[in-house]
Write a protein that holds these residues in place. Structure first.
Motif, PDB file in Angstrom:
ATOM      1  N   GLY A  10       0.854  -1.190   0.000  1.00 21.17           N
ATOM      2  CA  GLY A  10       0.000   0.000   0.000  1.00 21.17           C
ATOM      3  C   GLY A  10       0.882   1.229   0.000  1.00 21.17           C
ATOM      4  N   TYR A  11       0.976   1.884  -1.145  1.00 20.74           N
ATOM      5  CA  TYR A  11       1.910   3.008  -1.288  1.00 20.74           C
ATOM      6  C   TYR A  11       1.113   4.300  -1.415  1.00 20.74           C
ATOM      7  N   THR A  13      -0.522   7.671   1.338  1.00 17.83           N
ATOM      8  CA  THR A  13       0.000   8.692   2.262  1.00 17.83           C
ATOM      9  C   THR A  13       0.990   8.096   3.263  1.00 17.83           C
ATOM     10  N   GLY A  15       2.158   4.744   3.382  1.00 15.08           N
ATOM     11  CA  GLY A  15       3.107   3.798   2.795  1.00 15.08           C
ATOM     12  C   GLY A  15       4.320   4.473   2.174  1.00 15.08           C
ATOM     13  N   THR A  34       4.211  -2.010  -2.926  1.00 16.15           N
ATOM     14  CA  THR A  34       3.193  -2.536  -3.842  1.00 16.15           C
ATOM     15  C   THR A  34       2.272  -1.415  -4.320  1.00 16.15           C
ATOM     16  N   LYS A  35       1.813  -1.586  -5.539  1.00 13.28           N
ATOM     17  CA  LYS A  35       0.778  -0.713  -6.085  1.00 13.28           C
ATOM     18  C   LYS A  35      -0.238  -1.605  -6.777  1.00 13.28           C
ATOM     19  N   THR A  36      -1.495  -1.161  -6.763  1.00 11.06           N
ATOM     20  CA  THR A  36      -2.527  -1.945  -7.447  1.00 11.06           C
ATOM     21  C   THR A  36      -2.734  -1.462  -8.882  1.00 11.06           C
ATOM     22  N   CYS A  86       0.129  -0.811   4.695  1.00 12.71           N
ATOM     23  CA  CYS A  86      -0.338   0.581   4.694  1.00 12.71           C
ATOM     24  C   CYS A  86      -1.505   0.720   3.720  1.00 12.71           C
ATOM     25  N   THR A  87      -2.280  -0.337   3.597  1.00 13.67           N
ATOM     26  CA  THR A  87      -3.462  -0.288   2.739  1.00 13.67           C
ATOM     27  C   THR A  87      -4.551   0.496   3.473  1.00 13.67           C
ATOM     28  N   PRO A  88      -5.624   0.918   2.770  1.00 10.47           N
ATOM     29  CA  PRO A  88      -6.658   1.710   3.445  1.00 10.47           C
ATOM     30  C   PRO A  88      -7.290   0.941   4.609  1.00 10.47           C
ATOM     31  N   GLY A  89      -7.880   1.689   5.550  1.00 18.26           N
ATOM     32  CA  GLY A  89      -8.518   1.083   6.717  1.00 18.26           C
ATOM     33  C   GLY A  89      -9.450  -0.055   6.327  1.00 18.26           C
ATOM     34  N   VAL A  91      -8.880  -2.705   4.853  1.00 21.90           N
ATOM     35  CA  VAL A  91      -8.368  -3.532   3.751  1.00 21.90           C
ATOM     36  C   VAL A  91      -7.270  -4.446   4.302  1.00 21.90           C
ATOM     37  N   TYR A  95      -5.563  -9.035   4.326  1.00 18.84           N
ATOM     38  CA  TYR A  95      -4.231  -9.573   4.067  1.00 18.84           C
ATOM     39  C   TYR A  95      -3.666 -10.365   5.250  1.00 18.84           C
ATOM     40  N   GLY A 111      -6.128   2.245  10.940  1.00 20.80           N
ATOM     41  CA  GLY A 111      -7.439   2.009  10.336  1.00 20.80           C
ATOM     42  C   GLY A 111      -7.956   0.604  10.588  1.00 20.80           C
ATOM     43  N   ARG A 169      -8.709  17.196  10.467  1.00 19.71           N
ATOM     44  CA  ARG A 169      -8.587  17.675   9.086  1.00 19.71           C
ATOM     45  C   ARG A 169      -9.602  16.902   8.240  1.00 19.71           C
ATOM     46  N   ASP A 172      -6.545  14.509   3.472  1.00 20.08           N
ATOM     47  CA  ASP A 172      -5.113  14.747   3.325  1.00 20.08           C
ATOM     48  C   ASP A 172      -4.899  15.686   2.126  1.00 20.08           C
TER      49      ASP A 172
HETATM   50  P1  NAD Z   1      -4.164   5.929   1.258  1.00 16.78           P
HETATM   51  O1  NAD Z   1      -5.495   5.751   0.648  1.00 16.78           O
HETATM   52  O2  NAD Z   1      -3.451   7.231   1.103  1.00 16.78           O
HETATM   53  O3  NAD Z   1      -3.171   4.805   0.746  1.00 16.78           O
HETATM   54  C1  NAD Z   1      -3.538   3.465   0.667  1.00 16.78           C
HETATM   55  C2  NAD Z   1      -2.774   2.811  -0.472  1.00 16.78           C
HETATM   56  O4  NAD Z   1      -3.132   1.425  -0.537  1.00 16.78           O
HETATM   57  C3  NAD Z   1      -3.095   3.415  -1.839  1.00 16.78           C
HETATM   58  O5  NAD Z   1      -1.901   3.537  -2.578  1.00 16.78           O
HETATM   59  C4  NAD Z   1      -4.017   2.369  -2.483  1.00 16.78           C
HETATM   60  O6  NAD Z   1      -3.886   2.361  -3.887  1.00 16.78           O
HETATM   61  C5  NAD Z   1      -3.460   1.097  -1.887  1.00 16.78           C
HETATM   62  N1  NAD Z   1      -4.402  -0.014  -1.895  1.00 16.78           N
HETATM   63  C6  NAD Z   1      -5.760   0.033  -1.925  1.00 16.78           C
HETATM   64  N2  NAD Z   1      -6.267  -1.218  -1.912  1.00 16.78           N
HETATM   65  C7  NAD Z   1      -5.198  -2.064  -1.881  1.00 16.78           C
HETATM   66  C8  NAD Z   1      -5.073  -3.463  -1.879  1.00 16.78           C
HETATM   67  N3  NAD Z   1      -6.146  -4.249  -1.883  1.00 16.78           N
HETATM   68  N4  NAD Z   1      -3.834  -3.999  -1.853  1.00 16.78           N
HETATM   69  C9  NAD Z   1      -2.729  -3.221  -1.826  1.00 16.78           C
HETATM   70  N5  NAD Z   1      -2.792  -1.867  -1.840  1.00 16.78           N
HETATM   71  C10 NAD Z   1      -4.020  -1.304  -1.863  1.00 16.78           C
HETATM   72  O7  NAD Z   1      -4.357   5.571   2.799  1.00 16.78           O
HETATM   73  P2  NAD Z   1      -3.481   6.107   4.010  1.00 16.78           P
HETATM   74  O8  NAD Z   1      -4.004   7.426   4.417  1.00 16.78           O
HETATM   75  O9  NAD Z   1      -2.057   5.958   3.705  1.00 16.78           O
HETATM   76  O10 NAD Z   1      -3.930   5.089   5.150  1.00 16.78           O
HETATM   77  C11 NAD Z   1      -3.326   3.819   5.285  1.00 16.78           C
HETATM   78  C12 NAD Z   1      -3.556   3.329   6.700  1.00 16.78           C
HETATM   79  O11 NAD Z   1      -2.916   4.243   7.605  1.00 16.78           O
HETATM   80  C13 NAD Z   1      -5.010   3.264   7.143  1.00 16.78           C
HETATM   81  O12 NAD Z   1      -5.150   2.219   8.077  1.00 16.78           O
HETATM   82  C14 NAD Z   1      -5.210   4.594   7.851  1.00 16.78           C
HETATM   83  O13 NAD Z   1      -6.267   4.571   8.773  1.00 16.78           O
HETATM   84  C15 NAD Z   1      -3.877   4.749   8.532  1.00 16.78           C
HETATM   85  N6  NAD Z   1      -3.493   6.116   8.849  1.00 16.78           N
HETATM   86  C16 NAD Z   1      -3.778   7.138   7.993  1.00 16.78           C
HETATM   87  C17 NAD Z   1      -3.429   8.419   8.351  1.00 16.78           C
HETATM   88  C18 NAD Z   1      -3.749   9.580   7.483  1.00 16.78           C
HETATM   89  O14 NAD Z   1      -4.074  10.635   8.013  1.00 16.78           O
HETATM   90  N7  NAD Z   1      -3.681   9.472   6.179  1.00 16.78           N
HETATM   91  C19 NAD Z   1      -2.766   8.666   9.554  1.00 16.78           C
HETATM   92  C20 NAD Z   1      -2.424   7.580  10.374  1.00 16.78           C
HETATM   93  C21 NAD Z   1      -2.817   6.312  10.022  1.00 16.78           C
END
Ligand code: NAD
Length: 340
Positions: A10-11, A13, A15, A34-36, A86-89, A91, A95, A111, A169, A172
């Motif tokens: 998960g690349y 914010t 990742g 990784t990227k999807t 670092c995939t979305p909450g 997700v 894995y 998440g 906020r 992002d």
């Molecule tokens: P994001 O949406 O910016 O990044 C997630 C990445 O995962 C994206 O590149 C997306 O393409 C990829 N992805 C989506 N589905 C996937 C899959 N099935 N397999 C592999 N990759 C996949 O999300 P984020 O903000 O980086 O959040 C990631 C985690 O970090 C979450 O659990 C979130 O709650 C937590 N988090 C986020 C923040 C924030 O403010 N952004 C802060 C702290 C924690």
């Protein structure tokens, strides 16, 4: 000792930042990310020299787009000791079993629920609880922020009750989908989940939280009111927070009146991606009256959890037993310093 091999799944914010931070450690090797989909972010990762791994069903899309991959996600599992998910909450939980079956350790983000791993992590509050663990979870940005300040205060003056309002906020900076772009949105499900999340690491702490989403992308801001078990002074609290790891005191009278100037300070410090890893506390906004403590703190949601991910890798992979030694090593690599 050989380097610990790390993959980032998960690349986005978080990742991207974890990948850069891993690459900056002399005891870790970034195997790949990784990227999807073959987006500009995939191309930017390649330009940085990172190998790309993709899920099986994404291979063709990358071929068609002419974006070079080093293999599939499962190929990456074979090359790493630990995956930082670092995939979305919600997700990440999909894995979990794959990581366990592949025999790799895994760190999840805030998440995901605490129940997914049974262990949650903060560098100074409970570093040793993840020692040698196969799975752990770095708590969310807001929870990390609250632990960084409340834990050292609680250690010195027991906190009887903490009441926190989180001004969140809306999105992002790179996100053009979420809002509101105008208005303030209260979280009507009360109390919010932030209190229980803090309790996943400090179960004894009485903490109540509310939250309001605001039209900003820069940072979260917390208003904190805490009842302490004994009376103290503003000066004593200032001294505790000045010494607390990854907490930075700023002053309104020096021109840092809003989160906008905090972000400008991060740019002036020349931080990678202009990140502010520390929790910002307004020194001239700290006030103690009897045993009631008031303060404000700001959380750079994109980056405060990054150093914790690095320390969590060290704890899970049994690389450094002493929490403060890991924190110091990580901080030096990311340019976090009490003197700048
Ligand atoms: P994001 O949406 O910016 O990044 C997630 C990445 O995962 C994206 O590149 C997306 O393409 C990829 N992805 C989506 N589905 C996937 C899959 N099935 N397999 C592999 N990759 C996949 O999300 P984020 O903000 O980086 O959040 C990631 C985690 O970090 C979450 O659990 C979130 O709650 C937590 N988090 C986020 C923040 C924030 O403010 N952004 C802060 C702290 C924690």
């Amino acid at each position: 000792m050989s380097k610990i091999r790390v993959g980032v799944n998960g690349y986005g914010t978080i990742g991207k930042r974890v990948a850069s931070a891993v690459a900056a450690q002399d005891d870790m090797e970034l195997v790949g990310v990784t990227k999807t989909r073959p987006t500009f972010e995939a191309r930017a990762a390649l330009a940085k020299g990172y190998d790309l791994y993709v899920p099986d069903d994404s291979v063709q899309a990358f071929k068609d787009a002419g974006v070079e991959i080093a293999g599939t996600l499962r190929d990456m599992y074979g090359k790493v000791d630990i995956v930082v998910d670092c995939t979305p909450g919600n997700v990440g939980e999909m894995y979990r079993d794959q990581y366990v079956e592949a025999g790799v350790k895994a760190i999840f983000q805030g998440g995901e629920d605490h129940g997914l791993t049974g262990i949650s992590f903060n560098s100074t509050a409970n570093y040793s609880e993840s020692w040698g663990a196969q799975l752990s979870r770095v708590v969310s940005c807001n929870t990390t922020g609250l632990l960084r300040t409340l834990n050292p205060i609680d250690k010195r003056f027991k906190i009887e009750n903490a009441f926190v309002t989180i001004v969140r906020r809306a999105a992002d900076p790179g996100d053009s989908k979420n809002g509101p772009i105008n208005g303030l949105e209260p979280s009507v499900k009360l109390p919010t989940h932030h209190g229980p999340d803090v309790q996943s690491i400090m179960p004894w702490l009485n903490i109540n939280t509310m939250a309001v989403k605001a039209s900003t992308t820069l940072m979260h801001l917390h208003t904190v009111v805490a009842q302490l078990a004994e009376e103290t002074t503003t000066e004593e609290i200032v001294a505790i927070l000045r010494d607390a790891p990854r907490v930075r005191l700023v002053r309104s009278k020096d021109g840092i009146k809003t989160t906008a100037q905090v972000m400008e300070l991060a740019r002036d410090l020349g931080r990678d991606r202009s990140d502010m890893y520390e929790i910002i506390v307004w020194e001239d906004g700290i006030k103690v009256v009897g045993n009631t403590l008031y303060f404000y703190q700001a959380v750079h949601q994109e980056s405060d959890v990054i150093p914790e991910n690095i320390d969590c890798i060290r704890s899970m992979c049994k690389m450094e037993q002493d929490a403060s030694a890991s924190v110091a090593k990580t901080d030096a690599s990311l340019g976090i310093s009490k003197t700048l």
